[in-house]
Design a protein around this motif. Sequence first.
Motif, PDB file in Angstrom:
ATOM      1  N   GLY A 126       0.804  -1.223   0.000  1.00  0.00           N
ATOM      2  CA  GLY A 126       0.000   0.000   0.000  1.00  0.00           C
ATOM      3  C   GLY A 126       0.835   1.270   0.000  1.00  0.00           C
ATOM      4  O   GLY A 126       1.986   1.285   0.435  1.00  0.00           O
ATOM      5  N   GLU A 127       0.199   2.321  -0.478  1.00  0.00           N
ATOM      6  CA  GLU A 127       0.909   3.583  -0.704  1.00  0.00           C
ATOM      7  C   GLU A 127       1.460   4.193   0.588  1.00  0.00           C
ATOM      8  O   GLU A 127       2.601   4.646   0.645  1.00  0.00           O
ATOM      9  CB  GLU A 127      -0.051   4.572  -1.390  1.00  0.00           C
ATOM     10  N   LYS A 128       0.631   4.184   1.630  1.00  0.00           N
ATOM     11  CA  LYS A 128       1.034   4.820   2.893  1.00  0.00           C
ATOM     12  C   LYS A 128       2.317   4.162   3.440  1.00  0.00           C
ATOM     13  O   LYS A 128       3.256   4.845   3.862  1.00  0.00           O
ATOM     14  CB  LYS A 128      -0.115   4.663   3.897  1.00  0.00           C
ATOM     15  N   GLN A 129       2.340   2.845   3.382  1.00  0.00           N
ATOM     16  CA  GLN A 129       3.496   2.136   3.922  1.00  0.00           C
ATOM     17  C   GLN A 129       4.715   2.254   2.997  1.00  0.00           C
ATOM     18  O   GLN A 129       5.850   2.282   3.469  1.00  0.00           O
ATOM     19  CB  GLN A 129       3.118   0.674   4.130  1.00  0.00           C
ATOM     20  N   ARG A 130       4.447   2.320   1.691  1.00  0.00           N
ATOM     21  CA  ARG A 130       5.576   2.518   0.763  1.00  0.00           C
ATOM     22  C   ARG A 130       6.222   3.877   1.014  1.00  0.00           C
ATOM     23  O   ARG A 130       7.452   4.014   0.978  1.00  0.00           O
ATOM     24  CB  ARG A 130       5.103   2.404  -0.699  1.00  0.00           C
ATOM     25  N   GLU A 131       5.392   4.886   1.309  1.00  0.00           N
ATOM     26  CA  GLU A 131       5.949   6.211   1.648  1.00  0.00           C
ATOM     27  C   GLU A 131       6.774   6.131   2.927  1.00  0.00           C
ATOM     28  O   GLU A 131       7.859   6.702   3.031  1.00  0.00           O
ATOM     29  CB  GLU A 131       4.817   7.238   1.819  1.00  0.00           C
ATOM     30  N   TRP A 132       6.249   5.398   3.903  1.00  0.00           N
ATOM     31  CA  TRP A 132       6.992   5.223   5.152  1.00  0.00           C
ATOM     32  C   TRP A 132       8.329   4.530   4.886  1.00  0.00           C
ATOM     33  O   TRP A 132       9.371   4.933   5.406  1.00  0.00           O
ATOM     34  CB  TRP A 132       6.160   4.397   6.150  1.00  0.00           C
ATOM     35  N   LEU A 133       8.295   3.490   4.040  1.00  0.00           N
ATOM     36  CA  LEU A 133       9.509   2.729   3.751  1.00  0.00           C
ATOM     37  C   LEU A 133      10.560   3.620   3.090  1.00  0.00           C
ATOM     38  O   LEU A 133      11.733   3.614   3.485  1.00  0.00           O
ATOM     39  CB  LEU A 133       9.160   1.534   2.845  1.00  0.00           C
ATOM     40  N   ALA A 134      10.119   4.390   2.092  1.00  0.00           N
ATOM     41  CA  ALA A 134      11.062   5.275   1.398  1.00  0.00           C
ATOM     42  C   ALA A 134      11.700   6.248   2.390  1.00  0.00           C
ATOM     43  O   ALA A 134      12.911   6.499   2.348  1.00  0.00           O
ATOM     44  CB  ALA A 134      10.341   6.022   0.280  1.00  0.00           C
ATOM     45  N   LYS A 135      10.886   6.782   3.308  1.00  0.00           N
ATOM     46  CA  LYS A 135      11.387   7.733   4.298  1.00  0.00           C
ATOM     47  C   LYS A 135      12.329   7.038   5.293  1.00  0.00           C
ATOM     48  O   LYS A 135      13.377   7.567   5.642  1.00  0.00           O
ATOM     49  CB  LYS A 135      10.195   8.354   5.048  1.00  0.00           C
ATOM     50  N   ASP A 136      11.944   5.836   5.716  1.00  0.00           N
ATOM     51  CA  ASP A 136      12.781   5.079   6.658  1.00  0.00           C
ATOM     52  C   ASP A 136      14.161   4.818   6.061  1.00  0.00           C
ATOM     53  O   ASP A 136      15.176   4.879   6.758  1.00  0.00           O
ATOM     54  CB  ASP A 136      12.101   3.742   6.988  1.00  0.00           C
ATOM     55  N   LEU A 137      14.201   4.559   4.752  1.00  0.00           N
ATOM     56  CA  LEU A 137      15.468   4.192   4.115  1.00  0.00           C
ATOM     57  C   LEU A 137      16.295   5.402   3.689  1.00  0.00           C
ATOM     58  O   LEU A 137      17.472   5.251   3.348  1.00  0.00           O
ATOM     59  CB  LEU A 137      15.205   3.286   2.903  1.00  0.00           C
ATOM     60  N   GLU A 138      15.658   6.593   3.731  1.00  0.00           N
ATOM     61  CA  GLU A 138      16.356   7.817   3.319  1.00  0.00           C
ATOM     62  C   GLU A 138      17.674   8.010   4.047  1.00  0.00           C
ATOM     63  O   GLU A 138      18.683   8.413   3.461  1.00  0.00           O
ATOM     64  CB  GLU A 138      15.470   9.039   3.620  1.00  0.00           C
ATOM     65  N   THR A 139      17.675   7.697   5.341  1.00  0.00           N
ATOM     66  CA  THR A 139      18.859   7.986   6.154  1.00  0.00           C
ATOM     67  C   THR A 139      19.800   6.787   6.261  1.00  0.00           C
ATOM     68  O   THR A 139      20.802   6.834   6.979  1.00  0.00           O
ATOM     69  CB  THR A 139      18.437   8.397   7.581  1.00  0.00           C
ATOM     70  N   VAL A 140      19.470   5.706   5.556  1.00  0.00           N
ATOM     71  CA  VAL A 140      20.307   4.501   5.641  1.00  0.00           C
ATOM     72  C   VAL A 140      21.306   4.512   4.483  1.00  0.00           C
ATOM     73  O   VAL A 140      20.916   4.686   3.322  1.00  0.00           O
ATOM     74  CB  VAL A 140      19.434   3.224   5.577  1.00  0.00           C
ATOM     75  N   ASP A 141      22.583   4.335   4.813  1.00  0.00           N
ATOM     76  CA  ASP A 141      23.625   4.304   3.790  1.00  0.00           C
ATOM     77  C   ASP A 141      23.346   3.157   2.810  1.00  0.00           C
ATOM     78  O   ASP A 141      22.971   2.059   3.208  1.00  0.00           O
ATOM     79  CB  ASP A 141      24.982   4.091   4.480  1.00  0.00           C
ATOM     80  N   LYS A 142      23.536   3.435   1.512  1.00  0.00           N
ATOM     81  CA  LYS A 142      23.179   2.452   0.477  1.00  0.00           C
ATOM     82  C   LYS A 142      24.044   1.188   0.537  1.00  0.00           C
ATOM     83  O   LYS A 142      23.704   0.162  -0.064  1.00  0.00           O
ATOM     84  CB  LYS A 142      23.296   3.075  -0.926  1.00  0.00           C
ATOM     85  N   SER A 165       3.710 -12.006   2.770  1.00  0.00           N
ATOM     86  CA  SER A 165       3.592 -12.497   1.389  1.00  0.00           C
ATOM     87  C   SER A 165       4.893 -12.190   0.657  1.00  0.00           C
ATOM     88  O   SER A 165       5.653 -11.315   1.060  1.00  0.00           O
ATOM     89  CB  SER A 165       2.417 -11.808   0.699  1.00  0.00           C
ATOM     90  N   PRO A 166       5.158 -12.940  -0.446  1.00  0.00           N
ATOM     91  CA  PRO A 166       6.371 -12.630  -1.210  1.00  0.00           C
ATOM     92  C   PRO A 166       6.261 -11.231  -1.812  1.00  0.00           C
ATOM     93  O   PRO A 166       5.194 -10.876  -2.306  1.00  0.00           O
ATOM     94  CB  PRO A 166       6.382 -13.669  -2.334  1.00  0.00           C
ATOM     95  N   ILE A 167       7.330 -10.440  -1.781  1.00  0.00           N
ATOM     96  CA  ILE A 167       7.287  -9.154  -2.496  1.00  0.00           C
ATOM     97  C   ILE A 167       7.646  -9.463  -3.951  1.00  0.00           C
ATOM     98  O   ILE A 167       8.591  -8.929  -4.541  1.00  0.00           O
ATOM     99  CB  ILE A 167       8.235  -8.121  -1.853  1.00  0.00           C
ATOM    100  N   GLN A 168       6.910 -10.399  -4.502  1.00  0.00           N
ATOM    101  CA  GLN A 168       7.065 -10.888  -5.871  1.00  0.00           C
ATOM    102  C   GLN A 168       5.686 -11.348  -6.312  1.00  0.00           C
ATOM    103  O   GLN A 168       4.783 -11.501  -5.490  1.00  0.00           O
ATOM    104  CB  GLN A 168       7.968 -12.126  -5.926  1.00  0.00           C
ATOM    105  N   GLU A 205       6.722  -1.807  -7.083  1.00  0.00           N
ATOM    106  CA  GLU A 205       6.959  -0.505  -6.436  1.00  0.00           C
ATOM    107  C   GLU A 205       7.845  -0.674  -5.192  1.00  0.00           C
ATOM    108  O   GLU A 205       8.719   0.150  -4.923  1.00  0.00           O
ATOM    109  CB  GLU A 205       5.632   0.167  -6.029  1.00  0.00           C
ATOM    110  N   VAL A 206       7.585  -1.729  -4.429  1.00  0.00           N
ATOM    111  CA  VAL A 206       8.405  -1.962  -3.229  1.00  0.00           C
ATOM    112  C   VAL A 206       9.837  -2.318  -3.641  1.00  0.00           C
ATOM    113  O   VAL A 206      10.805  -1.801  -3.082  1.00  0.00           O
ATOM    114  CB  VAL A 206       7.790  -3.067  -2.342  1.00  0.00           C
ATOM    115  N   GLN A 207       9.954  -3.177  -4.662  1.00  0.00           N
ATOM    116  CA  GLN A 207      11.298  -3.546  -5.149  1.00  0.00           C
ATOM    117  C   GLN A 207      12.072  -2.304  -5.600  1.00  0.00           C
ATOM    118  O   GLN A 207      13.284  -2.196  -5.368  1.00  0.00           O
ATOM    119  CB  GLN A 207      11.190  -4.532  -6.311  1.00  0.00           C
ATOM    120  N   ALA A 208      11.368  -1.357  -6.227  1.00  0.00           N
ATOM    121  CA  ALA A 208      12.038  -0.140  -6.710  1.00  0.00           C
ATOM    122  C   ALA A 208      12.601   0.676  -5.546  1.00  0.00           C
ATOM    123  O   ALA A 208      13.667   1.287  -5.666  1.00  0.00           O
ATOM    124  CB  ALA A 208      11.063   0.699  -7.537  1.00  0.00           C
TER     125      ALA A 208
END
Length: 358
Positions: free
Chosen positions: A188-204, A214-217, A232-235
């Motif tokens: 879902g969109e709300k959680q994908r936004e949260w995920l993107a924000k959570d990962l913003e500060t994490v070094d690549k 469920s599989p993210i596949q 979208e999550v994989q991206a």
Amino acid sequence: MIKYDLSRRAFMKGAGAAAAVSTLPLSLVELAFADPAQNFTFGYISDSHIQHVKGAKFVRNWDRGLIRAVAETNLLRPRPDFVMFGGDLAQLGTKEELDHGAEMLSKLSHKLYCVMGEHDYYLDLGEYWSKLYGDHYYSFDHKGVHFVVLNSILTYDEWTFDRWPTAEQRMLEMAGLDNPNGSPFMVGEKQREWLAKDLETVDKATPLVVFSHSPIQKIYKGWNFWTEDAEEVQAILAPFARTSVIYGHVHQIQYNQIGNITFNSVMATAWPWPYPQSYAQAEHHLPKLTVPMNRADPFFERDATGWQFVDVGTGKVALEYNLYNNTNRRVAYNPVTGQPEDSAYQDPARQIAPQDHF
Ligand SMILES: [Fe+2]
Ligand SMILES: [Fe+2]
């Protein structure tokens, strides 16, 4: 560097686990790190489907599966740093089932993290589960690895909120396979936004481990071996060099590699699902890389159920599958081929086809 370790690994010396692997002729591959002190393991138990019958009575086999997994986990040496429960603790999401399952999980002598399964969620939309285990999605850091827990079993609002006369019916509709009234899972969109924000500060370069139910596949839609917004999550995960997604729900071994992301499923303690291609004559997308388990027989309910250890360190995980009534398996990332591989069965000449059920 790959170190070939012909003896059983130290962490498999737990009494219960040792009994399960004592006849295995495996050469285990251990990923070795520049600093071995970085290595760690955690336990993973999933899909216990604790089912209330009436009064104080619960389905015994599902109870036994979880009790055994907890007991064996407590015997592991060295101790796993923590234990993750992969979702579907309950069968129909009732307070009785969740309390009974939580009582069994409370016997773990480790810190416990939990993932939401659809069987835990669709009765009261996770309200009681939250009282036991907190947030439906969250992240944490452990020894240099960033862990993310997603709630991947959400679906369309109309299906969730408007369609059903009772919460019990909603739960039953989501619990069935091949059900035309079901609805595809999504993050879902709300959680994908949260995920993107959570990962913003994490070094690549930080190893990233993502847990979902469920599989993210997109593997087989009829049984919801599927997440509608998987791409979208994989991206969002794609920029990270070392990413592993670990999921339950499918009650069978699956593994895959998409770009930088490796995927590994974990087993159920309750029952095995057959492989979609062995049961339903329908379009499916079991990852080509996946070697099916030997003889995963849905009519033998304890066959190929189990639990596993997960090794983390390089960010590419290795899973040791302990399968109660089936051959144990090890699936580990092979840095030479750049994909996860089954240590014993990836060679086509050694593969044993799963049974057909149609
Ligand atoms: Fe399940
Ligand atoms: Fe599930």
